[in-house]
Design a protein around this motif. Structure first.
Motif, PDB file in Angstrom:
ATOM      1  N   UNK A  32       1.037  -1.393   0.121  1.00 45.96           N
ATOM      2  CA  UNK A  32       0.270   0.260   0.169  1.00 45.96           C
ATOM      3  C   UNK A  32       0.807   1.343  -0.015  1.00 45.96           C
ATOM      4  N   UNK A  33       0.813   1.874  -0.979  1.00 53.96           N
ATOM      5  CA  UNK A  33       1.336   3.284  -0.676  1.00 53.96           C
ATOM      6  C   UNK A  33       0.245   4.666  -2.041  1.00 53.96           C
ATOM      7  N   UNK A  34       1.134   5.617  -2.046  1.00 52.92           N
ATOM      8  CA  UNK A  34       0.852   6.754  -2.941  1.00 52.92           C
ATOM      9  C   UNK A  34       0.936   5.925  -4.198  1.00 52.92           C
ATOM     10  N   UNK A  35      -0.269   6.101  -5.072  1.00 52.30           N
ATOM     11  CA  UNK A  35      -0.502   5.838  -6.829  1.00 52.30           C
ATOM     12  C   UNK A  35      -1.393   6.536  -7.475  1.00 52.30           C
ATOM     13  N   UNK A  36      -0.366   6.847  -8.695  1.00 51.91           N
ATOM     14  CA  UNK A  36      -1.382   7.283  -9.736  1.00 51.91           C
ATOM     15  C   UNK A  36      -2.450   6.725 -10.196  1.00 51.91           C
ATOM     16  N   UNK A  37      -3.728   7.117 -10.103  1.00 53.25           N
ATOM     17  CA  UNK A  37      -5.440   6.336 -10.412  1.00 53.25           C
ATOM     18  C   UNK A  37      -6.119   7.141 -10.855  1.00 53.25           C
ATOM     19  N   UNK A  38      -6.998   6.652 -11.369  1.00 49.98           N
ATOM     20  CA  UNK A  38      -8.626   7.615 -11.336  1.00 49.98           C
ATOM     21  C   UNK A  38      -9.879   7.176 -10.220  1.00 49.98           C
ATOM     22  N   UNK A  39     -10.404   7.821 -10.491  1.00 51.20           N
ATOM     23  CA  UNK A  39     -10.882   7.751  -9.383  1.00 51.20           C
ATOM     24  C   UNK A  39     -12.287   6.591  -9.067  1.00 51.20           C
ATOM     25  N   UNK A  40     -11.708   5.122 -10.372  1.00 52.49           N
ATOM     26  CA  UNK A  40     -12.539   4.170  -9.590  1.00 52.49           C
ATOM     27  C   UNK A  40     -11.061   3.185  -9.821  1.00 52.49           C
ATOM     28  N   UNK A  41     -10.425   3.909  -8.891  1.00 50.95           N
ATOM     29  CA  UNK A  41      -9.350   2.860  -8.304  1.00 50.95           C
ATOM     30  C   UNK A  41      -8.148   2.576 -10.104  1.00 50.95           C
ATOM     31  N   UNK A  42      -8.525   2.509 -11.010  1.00 49.06           N
ATOM     32  CA  UNK A  42      -7.892   2.197 -12.220  1.00 49.06           C
ATOM     33  C   UNK A  42      -5.838   3.033 -12.265  1.00 49.06           C
ATOM     34  N   UNK A  43      -5.305   2.602 -12.239  1.00 57.30           N
ATOM     35  CA  UNK A  43      -4.141   2.619 -12.493  1.00 57.30           C
ATOM     36  C   UNK A  43      -3.619   3.869 -13.490  1.00 57.30           C
ATOM     37  N   UNK A  44      -3.807   5.225 -13.528  1.00 57.57           N
ATOM     38  CA  UNK A  44      -3.249   5.815 -14.662  1.00 57.57           C
ATOM     39  C   UNK A  44      -1.769   5.785 -14.733  1.00 57.57           C
ATOM     40  N   UNK A  45      -1.350   5.653 -16.156  1.00 57.79           N
ATOM     41  CA  UNK A  45      -0.147   5.105 -17.177  1.00 57.79           C
ATOM     42  C   UNK A  45       0.879   7.030 -16.798  1.00 57.79           C
ATOM     43  N   UNK A  46       1.329   5.900 -16.099  1.00 57.09           N
ATOM     44  CA  UNK A  46       2.942   7.413 -15.730  1.00 57.09           C
ATOM     45  C   UNK A  46       3.215   7.653 -17.003  1.00 57.09           C
ATOM     46  N   UNK A  47       4.733   8.582 -17.340  1.00 62.50           N
ATOM     47  CA  UNK A  47       4.875   9.251 -18.530  1.00 62.50           C
ATOM     48  C   UNK A  47       6.222   9.568 -17.617  1.00 62.50           C
ATOM     49  N   UNK A  48       8.007   9.680 -18.355  1.00 62.38           N
ATOM     50  CA  UNK A  48       8.476  10.819 -17.459  1.00 62.38           C
ATOM     51  C   UNK A  48       9.712  10.216 -19.257  1.00 62.38           C
ATOM     52  N   UNK A  49      10.654  11.140 -19.437  1.00 66.15           N
ATOM     53  CA  UNK A  49      11.066  11.009 -20.839  1.00 66.15           C
ATOM     54  C   UNK A  49      12.760  10.081 -19.585  1.00 66.15           C
ATOM     55  N   UNK A  50      12.631  10.102 -18.664  1.00 65.51           N
ATOM     56  CA  UNK A  50      13.621   9.199 -17.633  1.00 65.51           C
ATOM     57  C   UNK A  50      13.225   7.522 -17.505  1.00 65.51           C
ATOM     58  N   UNK A  51      12.802   6.985 -18.769  1.00 69.02           N
ATOM     59  CA  UNK A  51      13.024   4.906 -18.163  1.00 69.02           C
ATOM     60  C   UNK A  51      12.599   4.493 -17.015  1.00 69.02           C
ATOM     61  N   UNK A  52      13.809   4.862 -15.534  1.00 71.49           N
ATOM     62  CA  UNK A  52      13.902   5.172 -14.625  1.00 71.49           C
ATOM     63  C   UNK A  52      12.535   5.342 -13.419  1.00 71.49           C
ATOM     64  N   UNK A  53      11.866   6.634 -14.010  1.00 71.68           N
ATOM     65  CA  UNK A  53      10.699   7.548 -13.091  1.00 71.68           C
ATOM     66  C   UNK A  53       9.563   7.015 -13.453  1.00 71.68           C
ATOM     67  N   UNK A  54       9.353   6.417 -14.647  1.00 71.39           N
ATOM     68  CA  UNK A  54       7.800   6.793 -15.185  1.00 71.39           C
ATOM     69  C   UNK A  54       7.109   5.413 -14.764  1.00 71.39           C
TER      70      UNK A  54
END
Length: 393
Positions: free
Chosen positions: A286-308
């Motif tokens: 359990x942690x902080x997580x980018x997600x939609x209101x109904x709990x689906x994980x939001x796709x992250x983006x970064x130019x850096x492959x290790x931070x997305x």
């Protein structure tokens, strides 16, 4: 306030082990034995010897004089980029391969985003003569081709993850599926301070060599063990966890975590978990997580492959929630310019992940006598194509 893991595997509200029933035996075995093994005299002797003679530790603590003059404070760079394999990742893989051997495991699996953890895992498997399978997102395979070649040269089998965003999150999903299917003979070397307990604590302990060295190196150079601030880039968070570890309980040392804002926090293409995330469960914790209101994980983006990555390690989530850590979100453009600045100012080309940490001067001001230690977590060789394309070199 306690910033270390408790006996139930939590950092404040975050952590735990949320896993399929099939993985209970694997995780329970680790939980019961990891501290006993890590504290064993022979284990520590072998670990320390390999860090010294194979990895090349201690990594230097370098006073970046020209960068310091430019930004008006004393900036030290912890040179993890000079480790064998080019990043901090090998500290953890050395530890975990030794632990896996003592658990009688015959096969190693791993996930990787930027490829540095995959290379570090393939390296230690070659060193120990153990079978190695690395899962990597199809997109990351394309943008990190040199590291893919390294893994194959080292004898690893690289398996593409072709679902979802085809990046780190999806590679981790595939690795967990493999572990479920091979629970007896396989050890999963997780590369970040994330996953079910005891992984966040175990990875952090192996990486704590970073802050352990900073203390005595700073004592030699500045006459004191404690800087005013320690800073690191943060995705899952293993390099940051190792940088902060010996300073967590010292309120005189400011903790700065720099995450990837991508094309902007509100652009829809970001990985700024502290701002965009809310409580959720990913990859066993359990942690902080980018997600939609109904709990689906939001796709992250970064130019850096290790931070997305859409989440952040539970220790870091606790540092953010408790206010112990200052979180800064840096865009692709800021990171790329900061990487170029370091190259032109100090003759060091950093990994793009690390370049995010170097961009904090756009967001924070420091006093002339402030001592700031930035973890230079990786070298930029793997990112040259991205630098070339971005700057039209």
């Amino acid at each position: 306030m306690n910033y270390h893991v408790d006996d139930k595997g939590y950092y404040g509200d975050f952590g735990g082990a949320y896993i399929p029933e099939m993985l209970y035996p694997n995780v329970a075995e680790l939980k019961e034995r990891y501290l006993e093994i890590m504290n064993d005299t022979e284990f520590k002797k072998e670990f320390d010897q390999l860090l010294r003679d194979y990895v090349g530790r201690p990594s230097p603590l370098y006073l970046a004089r020209r960068l310091s003059e430019k930004h008006g404070c004393r900036i030290y760079l912890k040179r993890e980029d000079l480790n064998h394999t080019g990043a901090h990742k090998v500290n953890n893989t050395i530890g975990q391969i030794l632990l896996a051997k003592r658990l009688g495991k015959k096969r190693i699996i791993a996930e990787t985003g930027a490829g540095q953890h995959g290379v570090a895992t393939a390296t230690v498997c070659a060193l120990m003569g153990i079978e190695c399978v690395v899962y990597m997102g199809e997109i990351d395979i394309k943008r990190q081709a040199p590291n893919v070649a390294r893994m194959k040269m080292l004898g690893a089998r690289v398996v593409p993850a072709t679902s979802g965003s085809k990046t780190l999150k999806d590679a981790t999903n595939e690795a967990i599926r493999d572990w479920i299917n091979n629970p007896v003979d396989t050890h999963y070397i997780i590369g970040s301070a994330i996953g079910p307990h005891p992984y966040p604590d175990m990875v952090t302990r192996f990486q704590s060599i970073i802050s352990e060295e900073i203390k005595w190196q700073l004592k030699e150079q500045e006459g004191r063990e404690n800087p005013d601030y320690v800073a690191a880039c943060i995705g899952g968070g293993s390099n940051a966890a190792g940088t902060y570890y010996h300073y967590l309980d010292n309120p005189d040392v400011g903790i700065i975590a720099v995450e990837a804002a991508g094309k902007g926090i509100d652009s829809g293409e970001s990985a700024a978990t502290s701002i965009l995330g809310k409580e959720g469960i990913i990859h066993g914790c359990k942690t902080l997580l980018m997600q939609t209101d109904d709990g689906q994980i939001t796709e992250p983006y970064s130019i850096s492959a290790g931070l997305d990555y859409p989440g952040v390690g539970p220790m870091h989530a606790h540092l953010y929630r408790s206010g112990r850590g200052t979180f800064v979100s840096v865009t692709d453009d800021e990171a790329m310019q900061a990487g170029l600045e370091l190259a032109k100012t100090e003759g060091i080309i950093p990994a793009i992940e690390t370049s995010h940490a170097l961009a904090i001067f756009n967001h924070m001001k420091f006093k002339p006598d402030d001592v700031l230690v930035i973890n230079l977590s990786g070298r930029g060789d793997k990112d040259l194509n991205t630098y070339i394309d971005y700057f039209n070199l």
